[in-house]
Write a protein that holds these residues in place. Sequence first.
Motif, PDB file in Angstrom:
ATOM      1  N   CYS A  42       0.830  -1.220   0.000  1.00 54.71           N
ATOM      2  CA  CYS A  42       0.000   0.000   0.000  1.00 54.71           C
ATOM      3  C   CYS A  42       0.857   1.260   0.000  1.00 54.71           C
ATOM      4  O   CYS A  42       0.356   2.363   0.193  1.00 54.71           O
ATOM      5  CB  CYS A  42      -0.943   0.001   1.195  1.00 54.71           C
ATOM      6  SG  CYS A  42      -0.123   0.419   2.745  1.00 54.71           S
ATOM      7  N   GLU A  43       2.164   1.097  -0.179  1.00 54.41           N
ATOM      8  CA  GLU A  43       3.086   2.250  -0.162  1.00 54.41           C
ATOM      9  C   GLU A  43       3.047   2.970   1.178  1.00 54.41           C
ATOM     10  O   GLU A  43       3.017   4.194   1.236  1.00 54.41           O
ATOM     11  CB  GLU A  43       2.805   3.194  -1.324  1.00 54.41           C
ATOM     12  CG  GLU A  43       3.232   2.641  -2.685  1.00 54.41           C
ATOM     13  CD  GLU A  43       4.730   2.284  -2.760  1.00 54.41           C
ATOM     14  OE1 GLU A  43       5.512   2.908  -2.033  1.00 54.41           O
ATOM     15  OE2 GLU A  43       5.078   1.375  -3.525  1.00 54.41           O
ATOM     16  N   LYS A  44       2.981   2.207   2.240  1.00 52.17           N
ATOM     17  CA  LYS A  44       3.204   2.720   3.603  1.00 52.17           C
ATOM     18  C   LYS A  44       2.074   3.599   4.155  1.00 52.17           C
ATOM     19  O   LYS A  44       2.337   4.513   4.929  1.00 52.17           O
ATOM     20  CB  LYS A  44       4.534   3.505   3.676  1.00 52.17           C
ATOM     21  CG  LYS A  44       5.708   2.778   3.039  1.00 52.17           C
ATOM     22  CD  LYS A  44       6.929   3.666   3.042  1.00 52.17           C
ATOM     23  CE  LYS A  44       8.054   3.088   2.194  1.00 52.17           C
ATOM     24  NZ  LYS A  44       9.173   4.000   2.035  1.00 52.17           N
ATOM     25  N   ARG A  84       3.612  -5.637  14.613  1.00 53.82           N
ATOM     26  CA  ARG A  84       3.401  -4.247  14.186  1.00 53.82           C
ATOM     27  C   ARG A  84       3.435  -4.202  12.662  1.00 53.82           C
ATOM     28  O   ARG A  84       3.982  -5.090  12.008  1.00 53.82           O
ATOM     29  CB  ARG A  84       4.527  -3.331  14.712  1.00 53.82           C
ATOM     30  CG  ARG A  84       4.555  -3.104  16.193  1.00 53.82           C
ATOM     31  CD  ARG A  84       3.327  -2.407  16.717  1.00 53.82           C
ATOM     32  NE  ARG A  84       3.045  -1.120  16.074  1.00 53.82           N
ATOM     33  CZ  ARG A  84       3.367   0.064  16.591  1.00 53.82           C
ATOM     34  NH1 ARG A  84       3.967   0.155  17.746  1.00 53.82           N
ATOM     35  NH2 ARG A  84       3.062   1.180  15.940  1.00 53.82           N
ATOM     36  N   LEU A  85       2.863  -3.143  12.125  1.00 52.22           N
ATOM     37  CA  LEU A  85       3.072  -2.876  10.705  1.00 52.22           C
ATOM     38  C   LEU A  85       4.376  -2.080  10.609  1.00 52.22           C
ATOM     39  O   LEU A  85       4.512  -1.030  11.239  1.00 52.22           O
ATOM     40  CB  LEU A  85       1.903  -2.074  10.126  1.00 52.22           C
ATOM     41  CG  LEU A  85       0.575  -2.824  10.058  1.00 52.22           C
ATOM     42  CD1 LEU A  85      -0.524  -1.897   9.552  1.00 52.22           C
ATOM     43  CD2 LEU A  85       0.675  -4.062   9.178  1.00 52.22           C
ATOM     44  N   GLY A  86       5.295  -2.590   9.822  1.00 55.56           N
ATOM     45  CA  GLY A  86       6.624  -1.970   9.765  1.00 55.56           C
ATOM     46  C   GLY A  86       6.602  -0.507   9.372  1.00 55.56           C
ATOM     47  O   GLY A  86       7.417   0.281   9.831  1.00 55.56           O
ATOM     48  N   CYS A  87       5.632  -0.137   8.528  1.00 53.95           N
ATOM     49  CA  CYS A  87       5.607   1.257   8.073  1.00 53.95           C
ATOM     50  C   CYS A  87       5.025   2.188   9.124  1.00 53.95           C
ATOM     51  O   CYS A  87       5.135   3.405   9.003  1.00 53.95           O
ATOM     52  CB  CYS A  87       4.839   1.384   6.762  1.00 53.95           C
ATOM     53  SG  CYS A  87       3.074   1.105   6.917  1.00 53.95           S
ATOM     54  N   GLN A  88       4.386   1.628  10.128  1.00 54.48           N
ATOM     55  CA  GLN A  88       3.765   2.456  11.169  1.00 54.48           C
ATOM     56  C   GLN A  88       4.553   2.426  12.481  1.00 54.48           C
ATOM     57  O   GLN A  88       4.277   3.209  13.395  1.00 54.48           O
ATOM     58  CB  GLN A  88       2.328   1.970  11.447  1.00 54.48           C
ATOM     59  CG  GLN A  88       1.445   1.930  10.218  1.00 54.48           C
ATOM     60  CD  GLN A  88       1.246   3.309   9.610  1.00 54.48           C
ATOM     61  OE1 GLN A  88       0.895   4.262  10.291  1.00 54.48           O
ATOM     62  NE2 GLN A  88       1.502   3.435   8.317  1.00 54.48           N
TER      63      GLN A  88
END
Length: 112
Positions: A42-44, A84-88
């Motif tokens: 989702c492009e972060k 966790r979501l890595g981008c968050q």
Amino acid sequence: MPQIIFLPNDELCPDGAVVQAEKGESLLDVALKNDIHVEHACEKVCACTTCHMIVREGFDSLEESDELEDDMLDKAWGLEPESRLGCQAIIEDEDLVVEIPKYTVNLVSENH
Ligand code: FES
């Protein structure tokens, strides 16, 4: 400078990696800039689960996930309490040990 240990992942980093990060960077960005090509469909923007990571050590140093992230994480393969979501997940001062799960669920490509 916090040190991030990525545990071995057969596809993405077979030997694992020990890297330096800046406070304020996301786990995903640190992985990507160190050639660990974690998917980020989702492009972060917190709209997929492909950047799912499990923080094995240092989880409590991260700012808590918000509701949106928790909702997405519910759909992740192999969800754990320290997921966790890595981008968050924004890195603070502490060192972290991170596992990249073996599988991801790519909602974007599965829906199309
Ligand atoms: S890249 Fe989609 S939620 Fe992180």
